[in-house]
Design an enzyme around this catalytic site. Structure first.
Site, PDB file in Angstrom:
ATOM      1  N   ASP A  43      -6.421 -18.741   8.097  1.00  0.00           N
ATOM      2  CA  ASP A  43      -5.642 -19.411   9.143  1.00  0.00           C
ATOM      3  C   ASP A  43      -4.269 -19.821   8.615  1.00  0.00           C
ATOM      4  O   ASP A  43      -3.451 -20.372   9.362  1.00  0.00           O
ATOM      5  CB  ASP A  43      -6.412 -20.575   9.785  1.00  0.00           C
ATOM      6  CG  ASP A  43      -6.805 -21.643   8.786  1.00  0.00           C
ATOM      7  OD1 ASP A  43      -6.505 -21.496   7.579  1.00  0.00           O
ATOM      8  OD2 ASP A  43      -7.433 -22.639   9.210  1.00  0.00           O
ATOM      9  N   SER A  44      -3.987 -19.506   7.350  1.00  0.00           N
ATOM     10  CA  SER A  44      -2.603 -19.588   6.852  1.00  0.00           C
ATOM     11  C   SER A  44      -1.712 -18.685   7.698  1.00  0.00           C
ATOM     12  O   SER A  44      -0.484 -18.805   7.676  1.00  0.00           O
ATOM     13  CB  SER A  44      -2.532 -19.180   5.372  1.00  0.00           C
ATOM     14  OG  SER A  44      -3.217 -17.955   5.162  1.00  0.00           O
ATOM     15  N   ASP A  82     -11.236 -16.747   8.955  1.00  0.00           N
ATOM     16  CA  ASP A  82     -11.348 -18.212   8.984  1.00  0.00           C
ATOM     17  C   ASP A  82     -11.787 -18.712  10.352  1.00  0.00           C
ATOM     18  O   ASP A  82     -11.246 -18.286  11.388  1.00  0.00           O
ATOM     19  CB  ASP A  82      -9.983 -18.840   8.672  1.00  0.00           C
ATOM     20  CG  ASP A  82      -9.855 -19.258   7.227  1.00  0.00           C
ATOM     21  OD1 ASP A  82     -10.884 -19.376   6.535  1.00  0.00           O
ATOM     22  OD2 ASP A  82      -8.712 -19.468   6.785  1.00  0.00           O
ATOM     23  N   LYS A 112     -15.263 -17.818   7.122  1.00  0.00           N
ATOM     24  CA  LYS A 112     -15.050 -18.890   6.142  1.00  0.00           C
ATOM     25  C   LYS A 112     -14.811 -20.179   6.905  1.00  0.00           C
ATOM     26  O   LYS A 112     -14.138 -20.168   7.930  1.00  0.00           O
ATOM     27  CB  LYS A 112     -13.843 -18.579   5.249  1.00  0.00           C
ATOM     28  CG  LYS A 112     -13.490 -19.724   4.299  1.00  0.00           C
ATOM     29  CD  LYS A 112     -12.544 -19.288   3.185  1.00  0.00           C
ATOM     30  CE  LYS A 112     -11.089 -19.235   3.566  1.00  0.00           C
ATOM     31  NZ  LYS A 112     -10.501 -20.503   4.044  1.00  0.00           N
ATOM     32  N   GLU A 114     -14.036 -24.575   6.342  1.00  0.00           N
ATOM     33  CA  GLU A 114     -13.678 -25.659   5.422  1.00  0.00           C
ATOM     34  C   GLU A 114     -14.683 -26.800   5.534  1.00  0.00           C
ATOM     35  O   GLU A 114     -15.136 -27.119   6.629  1.00  0.00           O
ATOM     36  CB  GLU A 114     -12.281 -26.193   5.766  1.00  0.00           C
ATOM     37  CG  GLU A 114     -11.176 -25.190   5.549  1.00  0.00           C
ATOM     38  CD  GLU A 114      -9.780 -25.781   5.790  1.00  0.00           C
ATOM     39  OE1 GLU A 114      -9.651 -27.024   5.944  1.00  0.00           O
ATOM     40  OE2 GLU A 114      -8.822 -24.990   5.821  1.00  0.00           O
ATOM     41  N   GLU A 181      -9.953 -24.568  -3.618  1.00  0.00           N
ATOM     42  CA  GLU A 181      -8.482 -24.586  -3.572  1.00  0.00           C
ATOM     43  C   GLU A 181      -7.921 -25.842  -4.240  1.00  0.00           C
ATOM     44  O   GLU A 181      -8.381 -26.967  -3.969  1.00  0.00           O
ATOM     45  CB  GLU A 181      -8.026 -24.535  -2.092  1.00  0.00           C
ATOM     46  CG  GLU A 181      -6.506 -24.574  -1.943  1.00  0.00           C
ATOM     47  CD  GLU A 181      -6.019 -24.215  -0.545  1.00  0.00           C
ATOM     48  OE1 GLU A 181      -6.837 -23.893   0.342  1.00  0.00           O
ATOM     49  OE2 GLU A 181      -4.788 -24.257  -0.348  1.00  0.00           O
TER      50      GLU A 181
HETATM   51  O1  KIV Z   1      -5.998 -19.628   5.143  1.00  0.00           O
HETATM   52  C1  KIV Z   1      -5.937 -19.191   3.986  1.00  0.00           C
HETATM   53  O2  KIV Z   1      -5.107 -18.357   3.625  1.00  0.00           O
HETATM   54  C2  KIV Z   1      -6.902 -19.703   3.026  1.00  0.00           C
HETATM   55  C3  KIV Z   1      -6.639 -19.404   1.594  1.00  0.00           C
HETATM   56  C4  KIV Z   1      -5.608 -20.335   1.101  1.00  0.00           C
HETATM   57  C5  KIV Z   1      -7.868 -19.455   0.785  1.00  0.00           C
HETATM   58  O3  KIV Z   1      -7.820 -20.373   3.381  1.00  0.00           O
END
Ligand code: KIV
Length: 282
Positions: A43-44, A82, A112, A114, A181
């Site tokens: 989600d970056s 994510d 993924k 968090e 992270e």
């Molecule tokens: O969203 C993302 O790019 C991430 C990485 C920083 C692991 O979660």
């Protein structure tokens, strides 16, 4: 293509795992061509591609859309997507449906999410439903509105112990891998030793089972200053700006297009007068 099992086998053999983020078909195609082990549609996305100031603006629709593009670009690479902001804290049925969309519509192989022990029941639920889950510990970018910034986590002994306990809880619930992270190297190592599944670090030092970087950070592409843990392998900004300037100069000075970029002359159409710019008039 890697699978949760082959990734675990890599950890068991002491082989480092290479993960990279990707957000669209071209970034995914190039990462696949370079032979990364797995892709993360992080989600970056919100920050490095869509121009938001944090990841909290990223919606499930955006994640599905970009995951589809990544899968089209890298059909042979195991891809994790994510679960965006808030979904891990929705009622389990809603969270399950959201994760299901990333798999069914997006084409991801895993999701993924968090969080630590508090999301372990959801991890258990997703895994029971057939969705492989990667956990994410340490710095949690989706909590930035509460924490007020992106800071190294696990600096005190108590925090470090909590991160290791969270790692155990997630793996106990069925997570096939963890991202850790922005933690001290010693914490990264403790987590990697504490659990049997691959631990992928980003700012977690040398002694984890693999590394992940954000595509744009690695390439120096449109992101400005990078955090300390990033290693830049290219400076694309300078290359791109230079190329665009050269194009603009060429257009303004008439050097582009040249004859080589023009379509071949059309045979004169009987009865039609040659107009301005036609080859007949040249
Ligand atoms: O969203 C993302 O790019 C991430 C990485 C920083 C692991 O979660």
């Amino acid at each position: 293509m890697q699978t949760p099992e082959t990734l675990k086998a890599k950890k068991d053999r002491g082989e480092k795992i290479v993960m990279l983020t990707a957000y669209d078909a071209p970034s995914a195609r190039l990462a696949e061509a370079a032979g990364v082990d797995l892709l993360l549609v992080g989600d970056s996305l919100g920050m490095v591609v869509l121009g938001f100031s944090s990841t909290v603006s990223v919606t499930l629709e955006m994640m599905v859309h970009h995951t589809q593009a990544v899968r089209r670009g890298a059909p042979e690479t195991f891809t994790v997507a994510d679960l965006p902001f808030l979904w891990a804290h929705e009622a389990p049925e809603a969270a399950l449906r959201a994760a299901g969309r990333l798999i069914q519509e997006g084409g991801a192989h895993a999701v993924k999410l968090e969080g630590g022990a508090e999301v372990a029941p959801l991890v258990r639920r997703l895994v029971a439903a057939g969705i492989p889950v990667m956990g994410h510990l340490g710095l949690l970018p989706q909590t930035v509105l509460v924490t007020g910034g992106y800071r190294v986590q696990g600096k005190s002994a108590a925090e470090a112990e909590r991160i290791v306990a969270d790692a155990r809880a997630l793996v106990e619930a069925g997570a096939f891998s963890l991202v850790v992270e922005a933690v001290p190297e010693s914490v990264g190592r403790s987590v990697a030793r504490a659990v049997p599944v691959p631990v992928i670090g980003i700012g977690a030092g040398r002694f984890v089972d693999g590394q992940v970087l954000v595509y744009h950070d690695l390439l120096g592409y449109g992101v400005g200053r990078a955090p300390r843990f990033v290693k830049r392998y290219a400076e694309l900004d300078a290359v791109i700006v230079g190329a665009i300037r050269a194009y603009a100069d060429d257009v303004r000075s008439g050097r582009f297009p040249e004859a080589a970029h023009a379509y071949l002359p059309v045979e004169a159409v009987p009865g039609e007068a040659a107009g301005p710019g036609s080859d007949a008039g040249a």
